[in-house]
Scaffold this motif. Structure first.
Motif, short mmCIF file in Angstrom:
data_model
loop_
_atom_site.label_atom_id
_atom_site.label_comp_id
_atom_site.label_asym_id
_atom_site.label_seq_id
_atom_site.Cartn_x
_atom_site.Cartn_y
_atom_site.Cartn_z
N PRO A 1 66.67 -25.81 92.27
CA PRO A 1 64.97 -26.33 92.66
C PRO A 1 64.86 -24.46 92.57
CG PRO A 1 66.49 -26.16 93.64
CD PRO A 1 67.63 -26.08 93.00
N SER A 2 65.81 -23.80 92.61
CA SER A 2 65.78 -21.57 93.05
C SER A 2 66.46 -20.92 91.84
CB SER A 2 65.38 -21.73 94.06
OG SER A 2 66.65 -21.32 94.47
N ALA A 3 66.43 -20.01 91.92
CA ALA A 3 66.99 -19.36 91.38
C ALA A 3 68.36 -18.66 92.44
CB ALA A 3 66.89 -17.80 91.06
N HIS A 4 68.68 -19.18 93.52
CA HIS A 4 69.40 -19.41 94.00
C HIS A 4 70.32 -20.61 94.35
CE1 HIS A 4 67.56 -16.14 96.88
NE2 HIS A 4 66.11 -16.73 96.81
N SER A 5 69.69 -21.51 93.63
CA SER A 5 70.59 -22.37 93.02
C SER A 5 70.37 -23.28 91.81
CB SER A 5 70.49 -23.80 94.41
OG SER A 5 70.86 -24.67 94.41
N ALA A 6 70.75 -22.62 90.80
CA ALA A 6 70.81 -23.35 89.58
C ALA A 6 71.64 -22.96 88.44
CB ALA A 6 69.33 -22.41 89.25
N TRP A 7 71.34 -24.08 87.71
CA TRP A 7 72.46 -23.86 86.66
C TRP A 7 71.70 -23.06 85.20
CZ3 TRP A 7 75.90 -29.18 86.39
CH2 TRP A 7 76.43 -29.29 87.28
N THR A 8 72.04 -22.67 83.85
CA THR A 8 71.97 -22.26 83.21
C THR A 8 72.16 -23.04 82.21
OG1 THR A 8 72.56 -19.72 83.00
CG2 THR A 8 70.24 -20.67 83.99
N LEU A 9 71.07 -23.59 81.17
CA LEU A 9 71.59 -23.56 79.33
C LEU A 9 71.13 -23.08 78.42
CD1 LEU A 9 73.01 -26.05 77.78
CD2 LEU A 9 70.93 -27.44 78.04
N GLY A 10 72.71 -22.24 78.29
CA GLY A 10 72.34 -21.69 77.76
C GLY A 10 72.01 -22.17 75.68
N ALA A 11 71.08 -21.23 75.00
CA ALA A 11 71.25 -21.30 73.96
C ALA A 11 72.58 -21.96 73.29
CB ALA A 11 69.76 -20.48 73.28
N ASP A 12 73.36 -21.82 73.28
CA ASP A 12 74.70 -21.97 73.08
C ASP A 12 75.55 -23.13 72.70
OD1 ASP A 12 75.71 -21.55 75.00
OD2 ASP A 12 76.99 -20.15 74.33
N GLY A 13 74.61 -23.79 74.05
CA GLY A 13 74.85 -25.02 74.85
C GLY A 13 75.07 -25.32 75.79
N SER A 14 76.41 -23.30 76.71
CA SER A 14 76.62 -23.64 77.47
C SER A 14 76.43 -23.56 78.47
CB SER A 14 78.04 -21.90 77.21
OG SER A 14 76.73 -21.33 77.15
N VAL A 15 76.99 -23.82 79.71
CA VAL A 15 76.47 -23.93 81.09
C VAL A 15 76.94 -22.82 82.47
CG1 VAL A 15 75.77 -25.86 82.98
CG2 VAL A 15 76.09 -26.62 80.71
N SER A 16 75.83 -22.34 83.02
CA SER A 16 76.53 -21.32 83.69
C SER A 16 76.56 -21.80 84.90
CB SER A 16 75.99 -20.07 83.40
OG SER A 16 76.13 -19.04 84.70
N PHE A 17 77.25 -21.87 86.14
CA PHE A 17 77.00 -22.34 87.11
C PHE A 17 77.10 -20.46 88.03
CE2 PHE A 17 80.97 -25.53 86.97
CZ PHE A 17 79.64 -26.38 86.21
N VAL A 18 76.12 -19.14 86.98
CA VAL A 18 76.24 -17.70 88.09
C VAL A 18 75.05 -17.99 88.70
CG1 VAL A 18 75.91 -15.90 87.84
CG2 VAL A 18 77.95 -17.01 86.51
N ARG A 19 74.37 -18.20 90.01
CA ARG A 19 73.42 -18.06 90.29
C ARG A 19 73.02 -16.86 90.69
NH1 ARG A 19 76.11 -22.94 90.72
NH2 ARG A 19 75.23 -24.43 92.34
N HIS A 20 71.43 -16.24 90.62
CA HIS A 20 70.85 -15.18 91.03
C HIS A 20 69.96 -14.68 91.87
CE1 HIS A 20 71.96 -14.90 86.51
NE2 HIS A 20 71.36 -16.36 86.64
N ALA A 21 71.34 -14.86 93.45
CA ALA A 21 70.32 -14.66 94.59
C ALA A 21 69.52 -12.84 94.20
CB ALA A 21 71.00 -14.11 95.78
#
Length: 285
Positions: free
Chosen positions: A24-44
């Motif tokens: 729902p926001s950058a505070h609480s989001a995963w990102t799916l990269g172009a290489d198919g990896s999933v990042s749990f790093v949040r961006h507060a």
């Protein structure tokens, strides 16, 4: 003119898909990269501190992690044709925060902080309203209770999506504002309020609206129990109850649940923060 990309580098000619965000926001989001990896790093976002006069001590809030919660400023409580007015209740107190909020809300949004409207909005079938809630809302056999229609019919009282549950016209909303409906005095009881706030990275709540001793106080109290930092804006709240009731609420907030401040003190603090941010941006450029 740029030279065409070499045929041997199809990856450059046709770059992979961009990162996709899930949450729902950058505070609480995963990102799916172009290489198919999933990042749990949040961006507060970086902190944006603001010092505010309050009692029993002054406080410093982080505008990036703070929401202004506006409680029950809606038609059925504040409008001359609403549920309360048609019950014969004096709505003067319910309308008292309007002028304060008309000034405060634009300044709060200009500072880039979150506004959350917390309104009564019950199920039309009232299946989750207990006998106590329904009795106290109706009071007597010929009374108009939750979900029922007043003589001057503006729709069923306090039903989500109906006129009575909507914000009053005198207070403008912004597309970035958040709205949460509740069906108890406390906005945290059996609702999504806590989840919405945490997924937005909010940890501090400023309270405004009505009634100081009912929905404002019970929501603030539950917020404190859940670990939120709580500040009640005394001059942006009101109630029709006797003065001693509000005095007791303010005493308990200061003693146990948080801090008491005012919109009158918050306004110059917001302006100082705005000027400081402009100065910092100008220096950086």
């Amino acid at each position: 003119m740029n030279a065409p990309l070499p045929a041997s580098r199809p990856d450059l000619a046709h770059p992979g898909p961009p990162e996709i965000r899930f949450g729902p926001s950058a505070h609480s989001a995963w990102t799916l990269g172009a290489d198919g990896s999933v990042s749990f790093v949040r961006h507060a976002p970086p902190p944006r501190p603001l010092r505010l006069a309050a009692t029993p001590q002054p406080v410093q809030i982080d505008l990036a992690r703070t929401a202004l919660v506006v409680v029950d400023m809606q038609n059925d409580f504040c409008h001359p044709e609403g549920w309360f007015a048609q019950k014969g209740l004096d709505i003067g107190a319910a309308r008292r925060p309007i002028a304060v909020l008309q000034t405060l809300l634009p300044a709060w949004r200009a500072a880039g902080a979150t506004v959350l409207w917390l309104n009564w909005g019950i199920r039309a079938d009232r299946l989750n309203l207990s006998p106590t809630v329904q009795f106290k809302g109706k009071g007597r056999a010929d009374g108009v209770g939750y979900g029922e229609r007043s003589p001057l019919d503006r729709g069923p009282s306090l039903v989500q999506g109906e006129w009575g549950a909507r914000r009053i016209d005198e207070l403008e909303a912004d597309p970035a504002d958040i709205t949460v409906h509740k069906h108890r005095l406390s906005g945290f009881w059996d609702s999504e309020l806590d989840s919405v706030l945490r997924h937005q990275g909010v940890s501090t709540l400023l309270f405004a609206g009505i009634n100081t001793d009912r929905c404002v106080f019970t929501t603030l109290q539950d917020a404190a129990f859940l670990g939120y930092d709580c500040v009640l804006l005394e001059d942006a709240c009101a109630t029709s109850s006797p003065t001693y009731v509000s005095d007791g609420v303010l005493y308990l907030v200061r003693l146990l649940h948080g801090f008491v401040a005012s919109a009158a003190d918050l306004m110059p603090a917001l302006e100082a923060a705005r000027v400081s941010a402009l100065s910092s941006a100008s220096s950086a450029s």
